[in-house]
Motif scaffolding. Structure first.
Motif, PDB file in Angstrom:
ATOM      1  N   ALA A   1       1.001  -1.104   0.201  1.00 25.59           N
ATOM      2  CA  ALA A   1       0.003   0.080   0.063  1.00 25.59           C
ATOM      3  C   ALA A   1       0.904   1.300   0.131  1.00 25.59           C
ATOM      4  O   ALA A   1       0.711   2.365  -0.618  1.00 25.59           O
ATOM      5  CB  ALA A   1      -0.817   0.007   1.289  1.00 25.59           C
ATOM      6  N   PHE A   2       1.872   1.256   0.708  1.00 18.39           N
ATOM      7  CA  PHE A   2       2.844   2.447   0.921  1.00 18.39           C
ATOM      8  C   PHE A   2       3.530   2.465  -0.768  1.00 18.39           C
ATOM      9  O   PHE A   2       3.566   3.739  -0.907  1.00 18.39           O
ATOM     10  CB  PHE A   2       3.941   2.147   1.677  1.00 18.39           C
TER      11      PHE A   2
ATOM     12  N   PHE B   1      -2.734   2.123  -9.299  1.00 16.88           N
ATOM     13  CA  PHE B   1      -2.476   2.234  -7.725  1.00 16.88           C
ATOM     14  C   PHE B   1      -3.507   2.392  -6.754  1.00 16.88           C
ATOM     15  O   PHE B   1      -3.285   1.868  -5.848  1.00 16.88           O
ATOM     16  CB  PHE B   1      -1.587   3.410  -8.011  1.00 16.88           C
ATOM     17  N   ILE B   2      -4.851   2.652  -7.175  1.00 17.02           N
ATOM     18  CA  ILE B   2      -5.959   2.800  -6.314  1.00 17.02           C
ATOM     19  C   ILE B   2      -6.314   1.282  -5.950  1.00 17.02           C
ATOM     20  O   ILE B   2      -6.533   0.997  -4.905  1.00 17.02           O
ATOM     21  CB  ILE B   2      -7.064   3.487  -6.840  1.00 17.02           C
ATOM     22  N   ILE B   3      -6.412   0.555  -7.293  1.00 13.79           N
ATOM     23  CA  ILE B   3      -6.717  -0.677  -6.969  1.00 13.79           C
ATOM     24  C   ILE B   3      -5.841  -1.623  -6.030  1.00 13.79           C
ATOM     25  O   ILE B   3      -6.026  -2.218  -4.929  1.00 13.79           O
ATOM     26  CB  ILE B   3      -6.753  -1.749  -8.440  1.00 13.79           C
ATOM     27  N   GLY B   4      -4.471  -1.317  -6.096  1.00 12.84           N
ATOM     28  CA  GLY B   4      -3.346  -1.859  -5.323  1.00 12.84           C
ATOM     29  C   GLY B   4      -3.652  -1.429  -3.904  1.00 12.84           C
ATOM     30  O   GLY B   4      -3.305  -2.263  -3.024  1.00 12.84           O
TER      31      GLY B   4
ATOM     32  N   VAL C   1      -6.840  -3.582  -2.432  1.00 11.69           N
ATOM     33  CA  VAL C   1      -6.683  -4.719  -2.075  1.00 11.69           C
ATOM     34  C   VAL C   1      -5.678  -5.031  -1.112  1.00 11.69           C
ATOM     35  O   VAL C   1      -5.552  -6.254  -0.601  1.00 11.69           O
ATOM     36  CB  VAL C   1      -6.326  -5.435  -3.641  1.00 11.69           C
ATOM     37  N   SER C   2      -5.016  -4.021  -0.440  1.00 11.75           N
ATOM     38  CA  SER C   2      -4.133  -4.223   0.572  1.00 11.75           C
ATOM     39  C   SER C   2      -4.943  -4.407   1.814  1.00 11.75           C
ATOM     40  O   SER C   2      -4.030  -4.768   2.884  1.00 11.75           O
ATOM     41  CB  SER C   2      -2.990  -2.968   0.532  1.00 11.75           C
ATOM     42  N   PHE C   3      -5.932  -3.752   2.127  1.00 16.75           N
ATOM     43  CA  PHE C   3      -6.659  -3.996   3.437  1.00 16.75           C
ATOM     44  C   PHE C   3      -6.491  -3.042   4.473  1.00 16.75           C
ATOM     45  O   PHE C   3      -6.623  -2.959   5.446  1.00 16.75           O
ATOM     46  CB  PHE C   3      -6.856  -5.337   3.924  1.00 16.75           C
ATOM     47  N   LYS C   4      -5.464  -1.829   3.763  1.00 12.83           N
ATOM     48  CA  LYS C   4      -4.918  -0.717   4.623  1.00 12.83           C
ATOM     49  C   LYS C   4      -5.804   0.597   4.655  1.00 12.83           C
ATOM     50  O   LYS C   4      -5.469   1.208   3.485  1.00 12.83           O
ATOM     51  CB  LYS C   4      -3.322  -0.455   4.300  1.00 12.83           C
ATOM     52  N   ARG C   5      -6.736   0.997   5.650  1.00  9.69           N
ATOM     53  CA  ARG C   5      -7.619   1.836   5.487  1.00  9.69           C
ATOM     54  C   ARG C   5      -6.780   3.007   5.298  1.00  9.69           C
ATOM     55  O   ARG C   5      -7.082   4.132   4.741  1.00  9.69           O
ATOM     56  CB  ARG C   5      -8.486   1.832   6.645  1.00  9.69           C
TER      57      ARG C   5
END
Length: 282
Positions: free
Chosen positions: A46-47, A77-80, A83-87
């Motif tokens: 996500a980072f 990038f937004i999809i990435g 899907v990372s689950f990092k709010r």
């Protein structure tokens, strides 16, 4: 993104890149619809997506337009991030963009802002429609609010840092001593305090953290002095990622992960390099 289609893609094809414990972590997170991609960890992934977002944002704020290719990249990038689950790393880049958008010198800010956010909302809705799993990240805001713990257990982690601070308020108990302190008090935890400022307060005390915060403020202030047309895109990128790093530090551990800390150092180095070039010209 490929793991949305084939959940075992990373493990089946790139298991040689990871330790056994990391592979178990990847399998566990994937089962919960949290995907870290080739980086193997959702926070790293996500980072990294935020770095990509910052490049597009810097270009947009500098040249007042972005290409179709850039929109496609931004969508990826937004999809990435979704899907990372990092709010937090979904919300923070939005805040970073709003800050830069407000302080930028762009004309017709309101009109351009409405257009941009409308397109972003459309992109997110399309992504959610195609990949329903991405809705889980957004749903976490509501789930933990309903459970009455919006901090997701972080308050307990911060209590240990506060106890460390009370034992030695001036200089703390030593950098990196948080997990050791937790273990000595019967709490086995290896993932830091999820707030770099609270953790630093307990580890290095009020003297160092005062210098630390002061250095951050001076760095951010110095960016304004270096603004010109030649450096604008680099400065927007640098400032965006600094904001992401510093805000993420309120809920994450970027200061304690070399992969993320290095990005912050590079962003400061960009500013330092621009300043040095200006000094040499004088």
């Amino acid at each position: 993104i490929i793991t949305l289609i084939d959940k075992n893609f990373v493990v089946n094809n790139f298991s040689f890149l990871y330790s056994e414990s990391t592979i178990k972590s990847i399998i566990g997170r994937t089962a919960s619809n949290a995907y870290g991609g080739l980086l193997g960890e959702v926070a790293y992934s996500a980072f990294a997506m935020n770095i990509g977002i910052s490049i597009i944002v810097a270009k947009y704020l500098t040249y007042r337009k972005i290409t179709i290719t850039n929109w496609i990249q931004l969508t990826i990038f937004i999809i990435g991030v979704l899907v990372s689950f990092k709010r937090s790393l979904l919300l923070i880049p939005v805040l970073a963009f709003l800050i830069l958008f407000i302080i930028s010198k762009k004309n017709n800010k309101i009109k351009n802002g409405i257009k941009l956010f409308t397109l972003l909302i459309v992109i997110i809705l399309i992504v959610i429609t195609i990949f329903p799993e991405t809705l889980d990240t957004i749903g976490r805001f509501d789930i933990e609010t309903t459970n009455g713990d919006i901090l997701n257990g972080r308050a307990e982690l911060w209590e240990y840092s506060w106890e460390m601070f009370l034992q030695n308020p001036l200089i703390g108990l030593g950098y990196g001593s948080y997990t050791t302190f937790c273990a000595s008090n019967g709490f086995e935890w290896n993932y830091m305090a999820h707030n770099i400022y609270v953790q630093l307060l307990g580890e290095v005390g009020i003297i160092f953290i005062t210098f630390f915060v002061n250095a951050i403020i001076k760095t951010l202030k110095s960016i304004k002095k270096e603004c010109n047309e030649q450096n604008l895109q680099l400065l927007y990128f640098s400032l965006f990622m600094q904001i992401v790093f510093l805000l993420y530090g309120l809920t994450g551990n970027p200061l304690y992960f070399p992969q993320q800390m290095m990005v912050y150092i590079i962003c400061i180095s960009i500013l330092s390099n621009i300043r040095n070039k200006r000094s040499r010209k004088k």
